[in-house]
Write an enzyme that holds these catalytic residues in place. Structure first.
Site, PDB file in Angstrom:
ATOM      1  N   SER A 146      -5.362  -8.597  10.421  1.00 27.86           N
ATOM      2  CA  SER A 146      -4.589  -7.399  10.067  1.00 27.86           C
ATOM      3  C   SER A 146      -4.132  -6.683  11.337  1.00 27.86           C
ATOM      4  CB  SER A 146      -5.434  -6.434   9.229  1.00 27.86           C
ATOM      5  OG  SER A 146      -5.651  -6.944   7.928  1.00 27.86           O
TER       6      SER A 146
ATOM      7  N   SER B  90      -1.109  -7.367   5.857  1.00 27.18           N
ATOM      8  CA  SER B  90      -2.149  -6.686   6.636  1.00 27.18           C
ATOM      9  C   SER B  90      -2.840  -5.664   5.745  1.00 27.18           C
ATOM     10  CB  SER B  90      -1.484  -5.970   7.814  1.00 27.18           C
ATOM     11  OG  SER B  90      -2.377  -5.092   8.455  1.00 27.18           O
ATOM     12  N   LYS B  91      -4.140  -5.500   5.906  1.00 25.50           N
ATOM     13  CA  LYS B  91      -4.814  -4.410   5.186  1.00 25.50           C
ATOM     14  C   LYS B  91      -4.675  -3.175   6.075  1.00 25.50           C
ATOM     15  CE  LYS B  91      -9.036  -3.389   2.589  1.00 25.50           C
ATOM     16  NZ  LYS B  91      -8.409  -2.822   1.387  1.00 25.50           N
ATOM     17  N   ALA B  92      -3.451  -2.700   6.125  1.00 28.99           N
ATOM     18  CA  ALA B  92      -3.063  -1.624   7.031  1.00 28.99           C
ATOM     19  C   ALA B  92      -3.147  -0.280   6.315  1.00 28.99           C
ATOM     20  CB  ALA B  92      -1.638  -1.855   7.525  1.00 28.99           C
TER      21      ALA B  92
ATOM     22  N   TYR C 104      -1.484   2.251   2.196  1.00 27.45           N
ATOM     23  CA  TYR C 104      -2.218   3.025   1.184  1.00 27.45           C
ATOM     24  C   TYR C 104      -1.580   4.382   0.917  1.00 27.45           C
ATOM     25  CZ  TYR C 104      -5.414  -0.754   0.969  1.00 27.45           C
ATOM     26  OH  TYR C 104      -5.924  -2.006   0.759  1.00 27.45           O
TER      27      TYR C 104
END
Ligand code: PMP
Length: 295
Positions: free
Chosen positions: A64, A158-160, A164
């Site tokens: 990520s 990506s777990k950016a 969120y």
């Protein structure tokens, strides 16, 4: 519900290589990540002292960061060990784990090439994302007004942290209208996922799930696909439209926090789809519980 703020707790947080007292894990307000969302994180869960799929999560964190253009200065092996050390320091066995990596305060502006990359790992007790009653009946989802973006619009694999922003807005739209979570469509209008979990449909005994081409291919998603195939279910990854929920018997979500959670309703002013948690969902909940070693 009494909320204990996350900055008003005791314990230890792993912060750039050392375990420090929880309350001292701070950063400056002129940190690049706070202004420009240059942060990536993970959500993990420990069962009986073991983090489920730990190395996959540590590796996804590193990947990520690379997608956001930065190298986390620790290897997956070192992050795995730091995670185990943090859990031990806090005397936990069953807990949620939150590693986060971010750009520091060396530069303030869109450009951030010289910023230092920081890494912190915190753990806390968090037994269930959705309450047992909700899980038994199936949770209620509204339809989010936000769409998962085109992969050329945002770094969708990506777990950016920045992704969120619409997750929080979607979840608030659900909670504001009395729902538990929100179903997000993608930029094309196909079914994508919930705000923090992937989605599956059971149609005439077969399992269908969207292709994760503009949202996270969850570690739980892949695990549950494996469990379903091992049971002999056909799993079909394809584009799915909202109208297909009319002919769907069971719906469930998967995620580290959600685990396997049945959905009982997806509705809005324009439609009202109802589902009863059924045998396929029950079988996968049982298999997942067994795999993670839940007593
Ligand atoms: N989608 C989103 C947006 C999420 O935040 C999560 C939770 N990390 C998932 C899907 C599920 O991913 P995983 O199974 O790896 O927890």
């Amino acid at each position: 519900m009494t909320l204990v703020p996350f900055d008003d707790r005791d314990g230890f947080i792993w912060y750039n290589g050392a375990l420090i007292p929880w309350r001292e894990a701070k950063f400056h307000v002129l940190t690049h990540a706070l202004h420009y969302a240059s942060a990536v994180f993970e959500g993990e869960r420990a069962y009986n002292g073991q983090v489920f799929k730990l190395t996959e999560h540590s590796q996804r964190l590193i990947d990520s960061g690379k997608i956001l253009g930065f190298d986390i200065p620790w290897t997956a092996e070192q992050i795995d060990q730091a995670t185990r050390d943090t859990i031990a320091a806090n005397g936990m066995t069953d807990c949620y784990v939150r590693p986060i990596a971010w750009r520091g305060a060396e530069q303030m502006g869109v450009a951030a090439q010289q910023t230092k990359i920081h890494l912190a790992i915190a753990v806390w007790a968090w037994p269930s994302y959705f309450s047992p009653e909700m899980r038994a009946k199936g949770i209620r989802l509204n339809l989010s007004p936000w769409k998962r973006p085109h992969p050329e619009t945002a770094p969708t694999q990506s777990k950016a942290a920045g992704l969120y922003m619409i997750g929080t807005l979607s979840k608030h739209s659900a909670e504001g209208a009395g729902y538990t979570d929100s179903l997000m469509l993608d930029w094309r209008g196909y079914v994508a996922e919930a705000t923090g979990a992937n989605i599956f449909l059971v149609i005439d005994g077969k399992i269908h799930t969207p292709i994760p081409d503009c949202f996270l291919d969850g570690i739980t998603r892949r695990t549950v696909i494996g469990l379903a195939k091992a049971r002999g279910y056909e799993v079909i990854e394809r584009r799915i439209t909202l109208e297909e929920f009319a002919n769907t018997q069971e719906v469930f979500l998967t995620g580290t926090a959600a685990e396997v959670t049945p959905v009982g309703e997806i509705s809005s002013e324009a439609f009202d789809y109802r589902f009863t948690p059924g045998p396929v969902t029950a079988a996968l909940i049982a298999d997942y519980d067994k795999l993670v070693g839940r007593a």
